[in-house]
Design an enzyme around this catalytic site. Structure first.
Site, PDB file in Angstrom:
ATOM      1  N   LYS A  50      22.750  63.911 101.239  1.00  0.00           N
ATOM      2  CA  LYS A  50      22.660  65.124 102.068  1.00  0.00           C
ATOM      3  C   LYS A  50      21.553  66.025 101.549  1.00  0.00           C
ATOM      4  O   LYS A  50      21.467  66.270 100.339  1.00  0.00           O
ATOM      5  CB  LYS A  50      24.001  65.873 102.017  1.00  0.00           C
ATOM      6  CG  LYS A  50      24.019  67.227 102.717  1.00  0.00           C
ATOM      7  CD  LYS A  50      25.432  67.806 102.739  1.00  0.00           C
ATOM      8  CE  LYS A  50      25.540  69.122 103.479  1.00  0.00           C
ATOM      9  NZ  LYS A  50      25.136  70.298 102.699  1.00  0.00           N
ATOM     10  N   HIS A  71      20.534  72.682 104.079  1.00  0.00           N
ATOM     11  CA  HIS A  71      21.687  73.367 103.474  1.00  0.00           C
ATOM     12  C   HIS A  71      21.934  74.692 104.219  1.00  0.00           C
ATOM     13  O   HIS A  71      22.308  75.706 103.635  1.00  0.00           O
ATOM     14  CB  HIS A  71      21.408  73.639 101.994  1.00  0.00           C
ATOM     15  CG  HIS A  71      22.619  73.631 101.095  1.00  0.00           C
ATOM     16  ND1 HIS A  71      22.837  72.680 100.136  1.00  0.00           N
ATOM     17  CD2 HIS A  71      23.672  74.481 101.003  1.00  0.00           C
ATOM     18  CE1 HIS A  71      23.963  72.960  99.481  1.00  0.00           C
ATOM     19  NE2 HIS A  71      24.482  74.046  99.999  1.00  0.00           N
ATOM     20  N   ASP A 109      22.611  68.459 109.990  1.00  0.00           N
ATOM     21  CA  ASP A 109      23.321  69.737 110.081  1.00  0.00           C
ATOM     22  C   ASP A 109      22.327  70.870 110.030  1.00  0.00           C
ATOM     23  O   ASP A 109      21.160  70.691 109.695  1.00  0.00           O
ATOM     24  CB  ASP A 109      24.444  69.872 109.035  1.00  0.00           C
ATOM     25  CG  ASP A 109      23.954  70.204 107.623  1.00  0.00           C
ATOM     26  OD1 ASP A 109      22.831  70.721 107.450  1.00  0.00           O
ATOM     27  OD2 ASP A 109      24.723  69.953 106.683  1.00  0.00           O
TER      28      ASP A 109
HETATM   29  C1  LIG Z   1      29.828  79.249 102.743  1.00  0.00           C
HETATM   30  C2  LIG Z   1      29.111  77.923 102.643  1.00  0.00           C
HETATM   31  C3  LIG Z   1      29.420  77.065 101.612  1.00  0.00           C
HETATM   32  C4  LIG Z   1      28.768  75.836 101.523  1.00  0.00           C
HETATM   33  N1  LIG Z   1      29.131  74.989 100.523  1.00  0.00           N
HETATM   34  C5  LIG Z   1      28.554  73.768 100.450  1.00  0.00           C
HETATM   35  C6  LIG Z   1      28.984  72.844  99.483  1.00  0.00           C
HETATM   36  O1  LIG Z   1      29.879  73.108  98.686  1.00  0.00           O
HETATM   37  N2  LIG Z   1      28.363  71.639  99.467  1.00  0.00           N
HETATM   38  C7  LIG Z   1      27.359  71.309 100.326  1.00  0.00           C
HETATM   39  O2  LIG Z   1      26.815  70.208 100.267  1.00  0.00           O
HETATM   40  N3  LIG Z   1      26.942  72.166 101.276  1.00  0.00           N
HETATM   41  C8  LIG Z   1      27.533  73.384 101.354  1.00  0.00           C
HETATM   42  N4  LIG Z   1      27.148  74.242 102.339  1.00  0.00           N
HETATM   43  C9  LIG Z   1      26.118  73.834 103.315  1.00  0.00           C
HETATM   44  C10 LIG Z   1      26.772  73.137 104.533  1.00  0.00           C
HETATM   45  O3  LIG Z   1      27.332  71.902 104.172  1.00  0.00           O
HETATM   46  C11 LIG Z   1      25.751  72.880 105.657  1.00  0.00           C
HETATM   47  O4  LIG Z   1      24.649  72.178 105.130  1.00  0.00           O
HETATM   48  C12 LIG Z   1      25.253  74.133 106.356  1.00  0.00           C
HETATM   49  O5  LIG Z   1      26.234  75.155 106.379  1.00  0.00           O
HETATM   50  C13 LIG Z   1      24.861  73.768 107.793  1.00  0.00           C
HETATM   51  O6  LIG Z   1      24.362  74.839 108.477  1.00  0.00           O
HETATM   52  P1  LIG Z   1      25.203  75.746 109.522  1.00  0.00           P
HETATM   53  O7  LIG Z   1      26.050  76.645 108.678  1.00  0.00           O
HETATM   54  O8  LIG Z   1      24.132  76.472 110.256  1.00  0.00           O
HETATM   55  O9  LIG Z   1      26.008  74.844 110.416  1.00  0.00           O
HETATM   56  C14 LIG Z   1      27.780  75.483 102.456  1.00  0.00           C
HETATM   57  C15 LIG Z   1      27.497  76.349 103.508  1.00  0.00           C
HETATM   58  C16 LIG Z   1      28.142  77.554 103.620  1.00  0.00           C
HETATM   59  C17 LIG Z   1      27.821  78.464 104.778  1.00  0.00           C
HETATM   60  C1  LIG Z   2      27.281  75.529  94.088  1.00  0.00           C
HETATM   61  C2  LIG Z   2      27.210  75.822  95.525  1.00  0.00           C
HETATM   62  C3  LIG Z   2      28.368  76.579  96.069  1.00  0.00           C
HETATM   63  C4  LIG Z   2      28.556  76.433  97.523  1.00  0.00           C
HETATM   64  C5  LIG Z   2      27.501  77.057  98.337  1.00  0.00           C
HETATM   65  O1  LIG Z   2      27.425  78.234  98.505  1.00  0.00           O
HETATM   66  C6  LIG Z   2      26.533  76.222  98.970  1.00  0.00           C
HETATM   67  O2  LIG Z   2      26.492  75.049  98.687  1.00  0.00           O
HETATM   68  O3  LIG Z   2      25.766  76.708  99.796  1.00  0.00           O
END
Ligand SMILES: Cc1cc2nc3c(=O)[nH]c(=O)nc-3n(C[C@H](O)[C@H](O)[C@H](O)COP(=O)(O)O)c2cc1C
Ligand SMILES: CCCCC(=O)C(=O)O
Length: 369
Positions: free
Chosen positions: A237, A261, A292
């Site tokens: 990812k 991300h 995503d």
């Molecule tokens: C509050 C929050 C926490 C997230 N935590 C993780 C995580 O722990 N691991 C990870 O791979 N991506 C994490 N992400 C990224 C999401 O998996 C994803 O890539 C992203 O939110 C996609 O975009 P969108 O919010 O516009 O749908 C996080 C995103 C948010 C908003």
């Molecule tokens: C260590 C990352 C914590 C989760 C988070 O906020 C993200 O992945 O965007």
């Protein structure tokens, strides 16, 4: 909140409803991005760079939305992205989103940093689950989590490759963001889990924890090592270019999630939708390609599918729904998106997601970025 109120506008309405009930520092943690938040904005704008070319008189009445995600049959090509610490927004945390996604026929990626244990989440799930891992310094912890996920019945592992360190999230720095008592990375052994962060140290709790545990030296040879640790399909990812997609496929990855991300890591990174075609073209049938970032409605899924995504993942909308109305609101979000996708496919004259050739027309010469 009554779910009927969510109908008029799922994406925006949910965010408003969630912000009304969440502490502002938690809403900032969810809604925010890195740096100047340019990539965060581009992620959604990118979808408006394409217009749809509908076909008429194609006789499509009931389009087929089902798809297989690394062998998991789902009835909707939108899954839940991994998002840490879901008990920040709902007391039942990850259990709640997993229940709703299962009800909706969708897959969920459970985050390594879940605030409910990975086994407990698996026991409660009705739909298929994948498990997400970060590149940790302590390889034994990574290998152990992979084994636990395999034993608990998870169907694939997702290695998040775009976080050698945390992006600078200015809102979290400004707010001195910390996790409240009772929200902890319960899957991690105490020696590296602990209680992330403490106020007043100049970095957010999340950034401090990542600095202490993530390994920026993790590289392709470590991916090969992880490949050898597990029988499960492996997904990388955070890929945003053809070169890395080919490298991932060469190293044995079964899937790739094209992702910035959600604009939370490298600001000014290309939005994932713009990176998708080169990744899809580069790996062809060697890997399943997913996307995503910025997916908010059914027509977004159609655009992503036409550019080469087998399915998409939604992040923030799921958390906003969870905060606003728990599992019912998440289920309502999925129902709304399903309805939008069905409507768009009927009106565009497309019976399945596999047959979208010629669907897109670039809307303007100049892209949003
Ligand atoms: C509050 C929050 C926490 C997230 N935590 C993780 C995580 O722990 N691991 C990870 O791979 N991506 C994490 N992400 C990224 C999401 O998996 C994803 O890539 C992203 O939110 C996609 O975009 P969108 O919010 O516009 O749908 C996080 C995103 C948010 C908003
Ligand atoms: C260590 C990352 C914590 C989760 C988070 O906020 C993200 O992945 O965007």
């Amino acid at each position: 909140m009554a779910t009927a109120q969510l109908r008029p506008d799922a994406a925006d309405g949910l965010e408003r409803a969630a912000r009304a009930v969440l502490p502002s520092s938690v809403a900032d943690f969810i809604g925010g991005g890195a740096g100047e938040e340019l990539t965060l904005a581009w992620e959604q704008q990118a979808f408006t760079d394409y217009a749809l070319r509908p076909r008429v008189l194609s006789g499509v009445d009931r389009p087929d939305l089902s798809v297989s995600m690394l062998g998991c049959a789902v009835s909707l090509p939108m899954a839940v992205a991994p998002m840490a610490y879901q008990r920040l927004v709902h007391p039942a945390g990850e259990l709640e989103a997993v229940e709703a996604a299962g009800r909706a026929g969708a897959l969920t990626v459970v985050p390594m940093l879940s605030s409910v244990g990975l086994e407990e989440v698996a026991d409660a799930a009705a739909g298929p689950l994948w498990f997400q891992l970060y590149c940790l310094r302590d390889r034994e912890v990574v290998a152990d989590l992979a084994r636990r996920a395999e034993r608990a019945g998870y169907r694939a592992l997702v290695l998040t490759a775009d976080a050698p360190r945390l992006g600078s999230r200015r809102r979290d720095l400004r707010n001195g963001f910390t996790l409240p008592p009772g929200v902890t990375p319960v899957n991690l052994p105490h020696r590296i889990g602990g209680v992330p962060g403490a106020p007043g140290t100049g970095a957010s709790a999340i950034a401090q924890h990542a600095a202490a545990t993530h390994d920026a030296t993790f590289s392709w040879s470590d991916l090969a090592w992880l490949r050898a640790q597990t029988e499960l399909p492996l997904v990388v990812k955070g890929v945003l270019c053809a070169e890395d997609a080919v490298r991932a496929a060469d190293t044995g990855a079964d899937g790739i999630i094209v992702s910035s991300h959600g604009g939370r890591q490298l600001d000014r990174a290309v939005p994932s939708l713009h990176a998708l075609p080169e990744v899809a073209e580069a790996v062809g049938d060697r890997c399943e390609v997913y996307l995503d970032g910025g997916v908010r409605r059914g027509t977004d899924i159609l655009v992503a599918a036409a550019l080469g995504a087998r399915a998409v993942f939604a992040g923030r909308p799921v958390l906003w729904a969870l905060a606003a109305g728990g599992a019912d609101a998440v289920a309502e979000l999925f129902a709304q998106v399903r309805g939008e996708l069905q409507e768009a496919m009927v009106l565009a004259g497309r019976s399945s997601l596999a047959g979208l050739d010629g669907l897109l027309s670039p809307r303007r010469r100049e892209r949003t970025c």
